[in-house]
Design a protein around this motif. Sequence first.
Motif, mmCIF file in Angstrom:
data_model
loop_
_atom_site.group_PDB
_atom_site.id
_atom_site.type_symbol
_atom_site.label_atom_id
_atom_site.label_comp_id
_atom_site.label_asym_id
_atom_site.label_seq_id
_atom_site.Cartn_x
_atom_site.Cartn_y
_atom_site.Cartn_z
ATOM 1 N N LEU A 71 -0.273 0.341 -4.102
ATOM 2 C CA LEU A 71 -1.721 0.393 -4.296
ATOM 3 C C LEU A 71 -2.341 1.516 -3.470
ATOM 4 C CD1 LEU A 71 -2.503 -3.434 -4.044
ATOM 5 C CD2 LEU A 71 -2.072 -2.089 -6.104
ATOM 6 N N ASN A 72 -3.416 2.058 -3.983
ATOM 7 C CA ASN A 72 -4.175 3.049 -3.230
ATOM 8 C C ASN A 72 -5.032 2.354 -2.178
ATOM 9 O OD1 ASN A 72 -3.182 5.200 -4.753
ATOM 10 N ND2 ASN A 72 -4.784 4.963 -6.286
ATOM 11 N N ALA A 73 -5.256 3.046 -1.085
ATOM 12 C CA ALA A 73 -6.091 2.504 -0.012
ATOM 13 C C ALA A 73 -7.481 3.129 -0.063
ATOM 14 C CB ALA A 73 -5.443 2.775 1.337
ATOM 15 N N GLU A 74 -8.387 2.562 0.695
ATOM 16 C CA GLU A 74 -9.779 3.040 0.734
ATOM 17 C C GLU A 74 -10.169 3.288 2.180
ATOM 18 O OE1 GLU A 74 -14.300 1.440 -0.339
ATOM 19 O OE2 GLU A 74 -12.539 0.185 -0.708
ATOM 20 N N LYS B 8 -0.084 8.140 0.431
ATOM 21 C CA LYS B 8 -1.444 8.467 -0.002
ATOM 22 C C LYS B 8 -2.483 8.041 1.038
ATOM 23 C CE LYS B 8 -0.697 8.375 -5.004
ATOM 24 N NZ LYS B 8 -1.085 7.731 -6.287
ATOM 25 N N SER B 9 -2.291 6.865 1.635
ATOM 26 C CA SER B 9 -3.292 6.372 2.583
ATOM 27 C C SER B 9 -3.343 7.234 3.833
ATOM 28 C CB SER B 9 -3.012 4.914 2.945
ATOM 29 O OG SER B 9 -1.770 4.771 3.601
ATOM 30 N N HIS C 206 -2.430 10.435 3.986
ATOM 31 C CA HIS C 206 -3.010 11.734 3.627
ATOM 32 C C HIS C 206 -4.534 11.623 3.614
ATOM 33 C CE1 HIS C 206 -3.413 15.675 1.782
ATOM 34 N NE2 HIS C 206 -4.301 15.125 0.968
ATOM 35 N N LEU C 207 -5.051 10.501 3.144
ATOM 36 C CA LEU C 207 -6.494 10.280 3.081
ATOM 37 C C LEU C 207 -7.120 10.331 4.471
ATOM 38 C CD1 LEU C 207 -8.756 9.435 1.005
ATOM 39 C CD2 LEU C 207 -8.274 7.074 1.683
ATOM 40 N N GLN D 22 -6.242 -1.794 3.488
ATOM 41 C CA GLN D 22 -5.304 -2.381 2.545
ATOM 42 C C GLN D 22 -6.020 -3.513 1.818
ATOM 43 O OE1 GLN D 22 -0.980 -2.571 3.272
ATOM 44 N NE2 GLN D 22 -1.561 -2.919 5.400
ATOM 45 N N THR E 281 0.832 -1.201 0.000
ATOM 46 C CA THR E 281 0.000 0.000 0.000
ATOM 47 C C THR E 281 0.867 1.251 0.000
ATOM 48 O OG1 THR E 281 -1.747 -1.153 1.199
ATOM 49 C CG2 THR E 281 -1.788 1.244 1.276
ATOM 50 N N ASP E 282 0.428 2.264 -0.722
ATOM 51 C CA ASP E 282 1.118 3.557 -0.745
ATOM 52 C C ASP E 282 0.798 4.288 0.561
ATOM 53 O OD1 ASP E 282 1.978 6.190 -1.166
ATOM 54 O OD2 ASP E 282 1.659 6.036 -3.335
ATOM 55 N N ASN E 283 1.721 4.197 1.528
ATOM 56 C CA ASN E 283 1.477 4.795 2.836
ATOM 57 C C ASN E 283 1.295 6.309 2.777
ATOM 58 O OD1 ASN E 283 1.507 2.530 4.640
ATOM 59 N ND2 ASN E 283 3.709 2.346 4.302
#
Length: 339
Positions: free
Chosen positions: A329-332, A159-160, A162-163, A294, A155-157
Motif C-alpha cells: 500500500l502507498n503511504a500518506e 515509496k513511503s 522516498h516521499l 501506514q 506498506t511499500d517502504n
Amino acid sequence: MEDFSEFVGLSRPTVSKYFNDPDSVRPKTRVRIEAALRQSGFRPNLFAVNLNRRRTTILGIIIPNQLDHFYMAMTRRLQTLAEQRGYLAIVLSSDGKPELEMRAIETLRSLNVAGAIIAPLGEQSQHSALVRLAAAVPIVYVDSPLDNSSPFVGTDNIKSFHLIVDYLCRSGSEPCYFSMPGVNNNAIKRRKAYCMAMEKLGSEPRIVDLEPSSSWDFEQYAFEQASRILRERGSFPTSTILCSNDRIAFGVMAALWQAGLKVGRLKDSDIRVAGHDNNPLSEYTCPPLTTVAQNYNEISRLAVNLLFRTLGEPQDTQASLPDDPRILLNAEIKLRMSA
C-alpha cells in the motif's frame, strides 16, 4: 450438550443447530432453548465445539508486541472484521522473543484455527514452524513480510521513504537516518529504502552510528543512543533526523529535549525530527511529529479479505483484491511541526 439436550427436552442435533445459528430453528424452539439456558446457566464450550469441526470459526493473530500502539490498533480492527463475519479472533503476542512466537504458533495449531494473520519477527522467526502451520491452514503476513513469496499485506517502504526523504530534502537540510533495532525485516528494508531515496535525489545517505540491539523497547533504545551521541559527539550528522519509526522518534525527541535542543521546523528551532508509521501518539508529541502514515485499517481489511478468499468465504464489496497475494500500500505524509 447431551445433558442440556435432555434438560430442554429436544434432540442433540436441534440444540446444536441453535448454537450454530439461532435463527435456523423455529421461533418456538428458540424461545424454549433460551428459556432453558437462563434457567440452567449452560453455555457450550466454544473451543470444544470448534475442535470437533472439520474447519473452525477461530482465526489466530500473532503480533510481536502487544504494547505497540500500531499493533494494538491493527488487532482491534482485525478482531472487529472477524466478528462481523462470525469468526472469533484470538490474539497472541510473541513479545519479541522467538521462543514465545514458537509457543504462539503451537497454540494456534492446538486450537485448530481456520487461518492466521501474523506479524512475524523476521530473521528470528521459527521459519520451519510457520511453514508447518501454513501447510495446515492459510496464513497472511502483515507489517513485515516473512519472505518474498508468502501472502503479505503492508506498506511499500520504498515509496513511503522516498516521499518523506524528498520532502525533508526540499524543505531543509538533508536527513540522516536513525535506525530501529534489528528485530524484523522492516529494520533492513527501511534502512535500504532510505539509502535508495537519498541516492535517487543525488545525495549521500548518512546513517547514524548506533549500537546493535534486538530490543522491542524502541523508545528507551532511541533515547539512550541519542543521549550517548549528543554526549560523545555533541551533534548528529545533519540537523534533520529521519527515524525508522515513530517510537524511535519519541525517544530521540526526548533526548534532544533533555539536551536543551529545540525540535521543530520554525526558524528558531535547532533540529528537525521525522518518523514513520503515524503512531496514534505521534499527533500529541511536543511538537507534533511529522511522519508517514501506514493505513492500518486498510491493511487489516485486505489481510482479512485475502485470508477469507483462501478459505472460500465471501469478501466485502469495498474493492476487489488483486491476483497477487502480496499487496503493498502507498503511504500518506502527515506534515506537522517537528519537521
